[in-house]
Design an enzyme around this catalytic site. Structure first.
Site, short mmCIF file in Angstrom:
data_model
loop_
_atom_site.label_atom_id
_atom_site.label_comp_id
_atom_site.label_asym_id
_atom_site.label_seq_id
_atom_site.Cartn_x
_atom_site.Cartn_y
_atom_site.Cartn_z
N ASP A 109 3.52 7.84 -9.33
CA ASP A 109 4.27 7.96 -8.16
C ASP A 109 5.91 7.80 -8.58
O ASP A 109 6.89 8.36 -8.28
CB ASP A 109 4.18 7.25 -6.97
CG ASP A 109 2.79 7.73 -6.16
OD1 ASP A 109 2.47 8.91 -6.26
OD2 ASP A 109 2.14 7.07 -5.46
N SER A 147 0.97 -1.17 -0.02
CA SER A 147 0.02 0.04 -0.04
C SER A 147 0.92 1.27 0.00
O SER A 147 2.10 1.18 0.05
CB SER A 147 -0.89 0.02 1.22
OG SER A 147 -0.08 0.32 2.44
N LYS A 148 0.02 2.41 -0.06
CA LYS A 148 0.96 3.73 0.07
C LYS A 148 1.92 3.83 1.14
O LYS A 148 2.95 4.41 0.97
CB LYS A 148 -0.06 4.80 0.26
CG LYS A 148 0.21 6.16 -0.09
CD LYS A 148 -0.05 6.50 -1.46
CE LYS A 148 0.65 7.93 -1.80
NZ LYS A 148 0.93 8.20 -3.25
N ARG A 149 1.81 3.17 2.09
CA ARG A 149 2.85 3.07 3.44
C ARG A 149 3.97 2.75 3.15
O ARG A 149 4.96 2.99 3.54
CB ARG A 149 2.15 2.21 4.32
CG ARG A 149 1.60 2.59 5.86
CD ARG A 149 1.23 1.64 6.67
NE ARG A 149 0.52 0.38 6.00
CZ ARG A 149 0.83 -0.99 6.03
NH1 ARG A 149 1.95 -0.89 6.57
NH2 ARG A 149 0.36 -1.82 5.05
N GLY A 169 5.73 3.53 0.27
CA GLY A 169 6.31 4.39 -0.62
C GLY A 169 5.55 4.52 -1.84
O GLY A 169 4.16 4.62 -1.68
#
Ligand code: GLU
Length: 420
Positions: free
Chosen positions: A209, A199-201, A203
């Site tokens: 992105d 997930s985004k956690r 990176g």
């Protein structure tokens, strides 16, 4: 081989989706087959044109070109309706309170043959007659996928593990339509280095992105190809041609794969160092949207891991950043200005103003003053960059040139005397 990538535009293109797209693309390119792009936009509330654009843009950036499509699943709803009518007419489906359900036998099981996971049996006792058309007339997801795969002549369905539970339903729909299902391959989940679902956690989470963080598409292709697949125990670097030649489903693992951004950074750094400097310069200009001088590329290429590292490293050649107060206080107090003045004099006489002469000049100052090298180098660094972080000091000064170096030193000396 006819394969497809079938993203739902309810979100952007994530790393897992990019891997699915890449694997399908590699299979098509390696077999002389066809790669089809199908946008599964039947969820009208959550699908947005912005997400479609971001998905297409992400695929373009990764250079995963498709041969057919993009098809809109929503625009094929008449075909879905026809299939539902056929299922009802054939006695395979029936109306129930306005909705239409597929008849699932009470006994037996549906076996999904999966190239990666082997045979998976789904007992019918655990599957109810399921809805294929809502009472408002809208076809349901599994129906749309099965009909589209059939109409598009898909031979291999390669997709994320999260779709396994949908597969027996899609197989039943296809069989009820009198067709044999395609070959299935469900790819292992992606985890972060902590073992949790990616997930985004962890990176960078989307292809956008990754691009903004300054990764190269060829490095990303190489890295994500290895998330669940390997050619042998040891090979890490593959050109795209090699991936096309070697990739096959038989070597895809069934265990979760770990996306580790640190590894991607490392790999990206290797790719960056091998780029032709002019090519690198072009990519930097594209990312930053402003001109980049070749000297700036020359002094930073060895030190960058991502394109985004360039600006902190070499941006000072384009313009000096603001003085970092902490760095300034540390190196300019006490005898800092005096050493800087000595460095200025030595640099004024360095001729030609190249790396070698700059080094001789600055080392001469160190010797004459009987101080440590950093006592001279750091004030110069702060004067020309604003901070104490830069590529090699001699390379930096030489690349900046005499005139600009002296001008910046003068500016720093002025500030020092104004600070008192
Ligand atoms: N639309 C699905 C998704 O984005 C993929 C469906 C499929 O590949 O069959 O997860």
């Amino acid at each position: 081989m006819r394969v497809r990538f079938a993203p739902s535009p309810t979100g952007v293109l994530h790393i897992g989706g990019a891997r699915t797209a890449l694997y399908n693309w590699l299979l098509a390119r390696g077999s002389g087959g066809t790669f089809i792009l199908r946008i599964e936009d039947t969820d009208r509330e959550r699908s947005t044109p912005e997400n479609v654009d971001l998905i297409l843009d992400g695929l373009w950036w990764l250079e995963l070109d498709w041969d057919e499509g993009p098809y809109s699943q929503w625009e094929r709803r008449d075909r879905h309706g026809e299939a539902i009518e056929r299922l009802v007419a054939g006695g395979h489906a029936y109306e129930d309170e306005g909705a239409i359900r597929l008849r699932v036998p009470d006994e037996g099981e549906t076996i999904v043959h999966d190239v990666i996971r082997g045979d998976i049996a789904f007992p019918h006792s655990a599957i109810d007659d399921f809805v294929i058309r809502r009472s408002d007339g809208g076809p349901l997801y599994n129906l749309a996928v099965a009909v589209d795969d059939l109409d598009m002549g898909i031979t291999h369905v390669v997709r994320g593990d999260d779709h396994i539970s949908n597969t027996p339903r899609q197989v039943m729909i296809l069989r009820a339509l009198g067709e044999e299902p395609p070959v299935y391959a469900h790819l292992p989940l992606l985890h972060g280095p902590d073992g949790k679902k990616l997930s985004k956690r962890h990176g960078a989470a989307s292809v956008q992105d990754l691009r903004a963080a300054g990764y190269l598409p060829e490095a990303v292709r190489n890295y994500i190809a290895l998330l669940g697949w390997g050619y042998d125990e040891s090979t890490t670097f593959f050109t795209t041609e090699e991936l096309i030649r070697h990739f096959d489903l038989a070597r895809v693992s069934r265990n979760p794969a770990v996306f580790d951004e640190q590894k991607l950074r490392w790999m990206n750094g290797r790719y960056l160092r091998e780029l032709d400097p002019e090519d690198l310069r072009r990519r930097l200009e594209e990312l930053f949207g402003r001109p980049v001088p070749p000297e700036a590329v020359a002094i930073s290429q060895e030190k960058m891991q991502t394109l985004a590292d360039f600006w902190p490293l070499a941006g000072f050649l384009v313009e000096r950043g603001p003085f970092d107060e902490k760095a300034w206080d540390k190196v300019m107090r006490d005898s800092g200005p005096e050493r800087l003045r000595a460095a200025r004099e030595a640099l004024e006489d360095a001729d030609p103003f190249d790396v070698e002469r700059v080094e001789v000049a600055l080392r001469g100052v160190v010797e004459r003053l009987g101080v440590k090298p950093k006592d001279v180098f750091q004030p110069v660094r702060v004067a020309i960059t604003g901070t104490t972080v830069s590529p090699g000091i001699f390379e930096s000064v030489a690349a900046l040139g005499r005139e600009e170096t002296l001008a910046r030193i003068d500016e720093a000396l002025q500030k020092a005397s104004a600070d008192g």
